[in-house]
Write a protein that holds these residues in place. Structure first.
Motif, PDB file in Angstrom:
ATOM      1  N   PRO A  35      -0.414  32.028 -10.873  1.00 27.26           N
ATOM      2  CA  PRO A  35      -0.465  33.501 -10.849  1.00 27.26           C
ATOM      3  C   PRO A  35      -1.739  34.021 -10.196  1.00 27.26           C
ATOM      4  CG  PRO A  35      -1.106  32.720 -13.012  1.00 27.26           C
ATOM      5  CD  PRO A  35      -0.731  31.486 -12.224  1.00 27.26           C
ATOM      6  N   VAL A  36      -1.956  33.641  -8.944  1.00 27.74           N
ATOM      7  CA  VAL A  36      -3.168  34.029  -8.231  1.00 27.74           C
ATOM      8  C   VAL A  36      -3.062  35.478  -7.767  1.00 27.74           C
ATOM      9  CG1 VAL A  36      -4.533  33.631  -6.135  1.00 27.74           C
ATOM     10  CG2 VAL A  36      -3.708  31.686  -7.496  1.00 27.74           C
ATOM     11  N   ILE A  37      -4.136  36.219  -7.987  1.00 26.61           N
ATOM     12  CA  ILE A  37      -4.268  37.575  -7.469  1.00 26.61           C
ATOM     13  C   ILE A  37      -5.231  37.507  -6.291  1.00 26.61           C
ATOM     14  CG2 ILE A  37      -5.140  39.900  -7.936  1.00 26.61           C
ATOM     15  CD1 ILE A  37      -4.165  39.533 -10.824  1.00 26.61           C
ATOM     16  N   SER A  38      -4.780  37.999  -5.144  1.00 28.77           N
ATOM     17  CA  SER A  38      -5.583  37.854  -3.929  1.00 28.77           C
ATOM     18  C   SER A  38      -6.130  39.186  -3.448  1.00 28.77           C
ATOM     19  CB  SER A  38      -4.760  37.220  -2.806  1.00 28.77           C
ATOM     20  OG  SER A  38      -5.528  37.136  -1.617  1.00 28.77           O
ATOM     21  N   TYR A  39      -7.466  39.225  -3.294  1.00 28.52           N
ATOM     22  CA  TYR A  39      -8.147  40.357  -2.673  1.00 28.52           C
ATOM     23  C   TYR A  39      -8.579  39.992  -1.248  1.00 28.52           C
ATOM     24  CZ  TYR A  39      -8.804  42.135  -7.486  1.00 28.52           C
ATOM     25  OH  TYR A  39      -8.618  42.594  -8.758  1.00 28.52           O
ATOM     26  N   ALA A  40      -7.954  38.976  -0.675  1.00 28.86           N
ATOM     27  CA  ALA A  40      -8.470  38.393   0.562  1.00 28.86           C
ATOM     28  C   ALA A  40      -8.050  39.140   1.820  1.00 28.86           C
ATOM     29  CB  ALA A  40      -8.047  36.926   0.664  1.00 28.86           C
ATOM     30  N   ALA A  41      -6.796  39.515   1.922  1.00 28.87           N
ATOM     31  CA  ALA A  41      -6.280  40.033   3.189  1.00 28.87           C
ATOM     32  C   ALA A  41      -6.542  41.524   3.343  1.00 28.87           C
ATOM     33  CB  ALA A  41      -4.794  39.755   3.304  1.00 28.87           C
ATOM     34  N   GLY A  42      -6.937  41.928   4.544  1.00 27.87           N
ATOM     35  CA  GLY A  42      -7.099  43.341   4.839  1.00 27.87           C
ATOM     36  C   GLY A  42      -5.780  43.937   5.292  1.00 27.87           C
ATOM     37  N   GLU A  43      -4.847  44.046   4.359  1.00 27.01           N
ATOM     38  CA  GLU A  43      -3.486  44.432   4.708  1.00 27.01           C
ATOM     39  C   GLU A  43      -2.914  45.360   3.645  1.00 27.01           C
ATOM     40  OE1 GLU A  43       0.167  42.124   6.606  1.00 27.01           O
ATOM     41  OE2 GLU A  43      -0.460  41.252   4.699  1.00 27.01           O
ATOM     42  N   PRO A  44      -2.535  46.588   4.027  1.00 29.09           N
ATOM     43  CA  PRO A  44      -1.937  47.493   3.043  1.00 29.09           C
ATOM     44  C   PRO A  44      -0.701  46.891   2.406  1.00 29.09           C
ATOM     45  CG  PRO A  44      -2.475  48.667   5.066  1.00 29.09           C
ATOM     46  CD  PRO A  44      -2.651  47.202   5.359  1.00 29.09           C
ATOM     47  N   ASP A  45      -0.519  47.162   1.115  1.00 25.40           N
ATOM     48  CA  ASP A  45       0.653  46.647   0.416  1.00 25.40           C
ATOM     49  C   ASP A  45       1.852  47.580   0.560  1.00 25.40           C
ATOM     50  OD1 ASP A  45      -0.834  48.502  -1.262  1.00 25.40           O
ATOM     51  OD2 ASP A  45       0.582  48.024  -2.857  1.00 25.40           O
ATOM     52  N   PHE A  46       1.681  48.723   1.217  1.00 30.73           N
ATOM     53  CA  PHE A  46       2.757  49.682   1.383  1.00 30.73           C
ATOM     54  C   PHE A  46       3.709  49.249   2.503  1.00 30.73           C
ATOM     55  CE2 PHE A  46      -0.976  52.091  -0.065  1.00 30.73           C
ATOM     56  CZ  PHE A  46      -0.473  52.623  -1.241  1.00 30.73           C
ATOM     57  N   PRO A  47       4.962  49.653   2.429  1.00 27.01           N
ATOM     58  CA  PRO A  47       5.859  49.413   3.559  1.00 27.01           C
ATOM     59  C   PRO A  47       5.526  50.366   4.705  1.00 27.01           C
ATOM     60  CG  PRO A  47       6.989  50.727   1.895  1.00 27.01           C
ATOM     61  CD  PRO A  47       5.658  50.329   1.301  1.00 27.01           C
ATOM     62  N   THR A  48       5.837  49.957   5.916  1.00 28.03           N
ATOM     63  CA  THR A  48       5.709  50.859   7.055  1.00 28.03           C
ATOM     64  C   THR A  48       6.614  52.077   6.804  1.00 28.03           C
ATOM     65  OG1 THR A  48       5.339  49.004   8.555  1.00 28.03           O
ATOM     66  CG2 THR A  48       6.014  51.090   9.548  1.00 28.03           C
ATOM     67  N   PRO A  49       6.112  53.299   7.012  1.00 23.39           N
ATOM     68  CA  PRO A  49       6.946  54.488   6.795  1.00 23.39           C
ATOM     69  C   PRO A  49       8.300  54.386   7.506  1.00 23.39           C
ATOM     70  CG  PRO A  49       4.673  55.157   7.109  1.00 23.39           C
ATOM     71  CD  PRO A  49       4.718  53.671   7.350  1.00 23.39           C
ATOM     72  N   GLN A  50       9.343  54.878   6.820  1.00 28.93           N
ATOM     73  CA  GLN A  50      10.708  54.675   7.305  1.00 28.93           C
ATOM     74  C   GLN A  50      10.960  55.314   8.660  1.00 28.93           C
ATOM     75  OE1 GLN A  50      12.960  52.636   5.806  1.00 28.93           O
ATOM     76  NE2 GLN A  50      14.151  52.944   7.687  1.00 28.93           N
ATOM     77  N   PHE A  51      10.344  56.456   8.946  1.00 26.24           N
ATOM     78  CA  PHE A  51      10.619  57.091  10.233  1.00 26.24           C
ATOM     79  C   PHE A  51      10.109  56.244  11.400  1.00 26.24           C
ATOM     80  CE2 PHE A  51       6.285  58.619   9.609  1.00 26.24           C
ATOM     81  CZ  PHE A  51       5.772  58.729  10.898  1.00 26.24           C
TER      82      PHE A  51
END
Length: 399
Positions: A35-51
């Motif tokens: 159960p690793v929690i990663s603060y490593a990647a500079g990447e938003p966890d949000f999906p790309t907006p649908q439009f």
């Protein structure tokens, strides 16, 4: 039998991206059931907006997108980038001064290739993004680190830059907001550095990919807005990855004076040619479409920023400057080194990051990836629940 010639010495000297390496290790452990929690990647966890996704889907219906297009980018996208550059960086440019690249990382690489000659010294404020020194070396330049610690909010001064300047100095890297620290230079600080670079004829490569992710009323003033006369010796690097949660779409760009853009365009014509046309159409939608979802993501990052700063500050031995941009926090953890934690003593942040991963199942990136030891980078671009749980694990480990 004649021994085979060796592989490239230049490439053999280049290190793997430390942030991607830590993130890959965390994902491998997660895949193995930990159960690793990663603060490593500079990447938003949000999906790309649908439009934006819809614009890409629509682009698939047009067969012209399946053909080669101009290596420097779709004209309509370069026009949109020019409009954004005027709006957000205060610089009016022609679309001919823009090259669309495979992510901001290719722009960084090409910017150094365009203005660095063998043996040139490049002033690199530290902490720095892990790719900069390697891209400088790939251009046969010499990175010269100029370090500013937590007591300076990780921002270098003109006096420090002047002390590092020699007759071989030709380029300055300027990043605000910063990866890895989240620091934002004030308009006055930016102007002072820009005027110094102008006075000494030094090229500036400014990475503005986080310019729209700022908080508490801060504004990331572009160095070419602060010092308009500097535009003739400045290359701006940017992209859609961070603001619009489009890291995997791989669309960035570089903006600069005609001569630098010309040589970079020649390089790209041989290196990669045009960026994927479907991704370019998606980027066009991002820049010209509604900005509500991008603003909602920024507001969420701000909430997470305040949470992680407050919670990390509760750990004795940790100093946490308040980041006003990007989505990183860069605590000074020198107070945790040389002490025993759960039977293990770490003397460097490389060792401390390993200890944290093993004992707390939390992935962080050690300061050695960005400059001197003694610091950790944590990205807060992950879900609220995971963010809080990860910090609480650190609080328990270091209690």
């Amino acid at each position: 039998m004649t021994e085979r010639a060796p592989v490239s010495r230049k490439l053999s000297a280049i290190a793997e991206s430390a942030t991607l390496k830590v993130d890959a290790k965390a994902k491998a452990l997660q895949a193995a059931g930990r159960p690793v929690i990663s603060y490593a990647a500079g990447e938003p966890d949000f999906p790309t907006p649908q439009f934006i996704v819809d614009a890409a889907a629509e682009a698939l219906k047009d067969p012209s997108n399946f053909r080669y297009t101009p290596a420097a980018g779709l004209p309509v996208l370069r026009e949109a980038i020019a409009a954004k550059t005027l709006r957000d960086s205060g610089l009016e440019v022609s679309p001919s001064q823009i090259i669309v690249t495979n992510g901001g990382k290719q722009s960084v690489y090409q910017a150094f290739q365009a203005v660095v000659n063998p043996g040139d010294e490049v002033l690199l404020p530290a902490p720095y993004w892990t790719t900069y020194p390697e891209a400088i070396r790939l251009a046969d330049g010499v990175p010269v680190e100029v370090f500013a610690g937590a007591d300076q909010d990780y921002k270098v001064t003109v006096d420090q830059l002047e002390a590092a300047r020699t007759d071989r100095t030709t380029v300055l890297v300027f990043v605000s907001p910063s990866n890895p620290t989240g620091s934002v230079y004030t308009p006055e600080e930016t102007r002072a550095i820009g005027e110094w670079a102008l006075a000494h004829g030094i090229w500036v490569i400014t990475d503005e990919i986080y310019q729209n992710l700022v908080y508490e009323g801060a504004r990331a003033v572009s160095i070419v807005e602060a010092v308009p006369e500097l535009a003739g010796q400045t290359i701006l690097v940017n992209g859609v990855a961070k603001t619009y949660a489009m890291t995997g779409w791989r669309v960035g760009w570089m903006v600069g004076p005609a001569d630098a853009i010309k040589v970079a365009a020649n390089l790209q014509s041989h290196l990669s040619s045009n960026v994927n046309n479907i991704a370019q159409r998606a980027a066009l939608a991002a820049l010209t479409g509604p900005q509500d979802e991008a603003e909602a993501m920024r507001v969420a990052f701000d909430r997470r920023r305040r949470l992680i700063v407050d919670e990390l500050a509760k750990i004795e031995g940790v100093t946490v400057p308040n980041p006003l941009g990007a989505f990183y926090v860069y605590p000074d953890v020198q107070g945790l080194l040389g002490r025993e934690w759960d039977g293990v003593t770490a003397t460097t942040t490389l060792e401390l990051a390993d200890l944290i991963l093993e004992k707390a199942e939390v992935a962080v990136v050690p300061g050695e990836a960005f400059g001197p030891s003694g610091y950790l980078r944590l990205s807060y671009a992950l879900g609220d629940d995971a963010l809080l749980e990860g910090v609480r694990r650190l609080q328990r480990l270091f209690s």
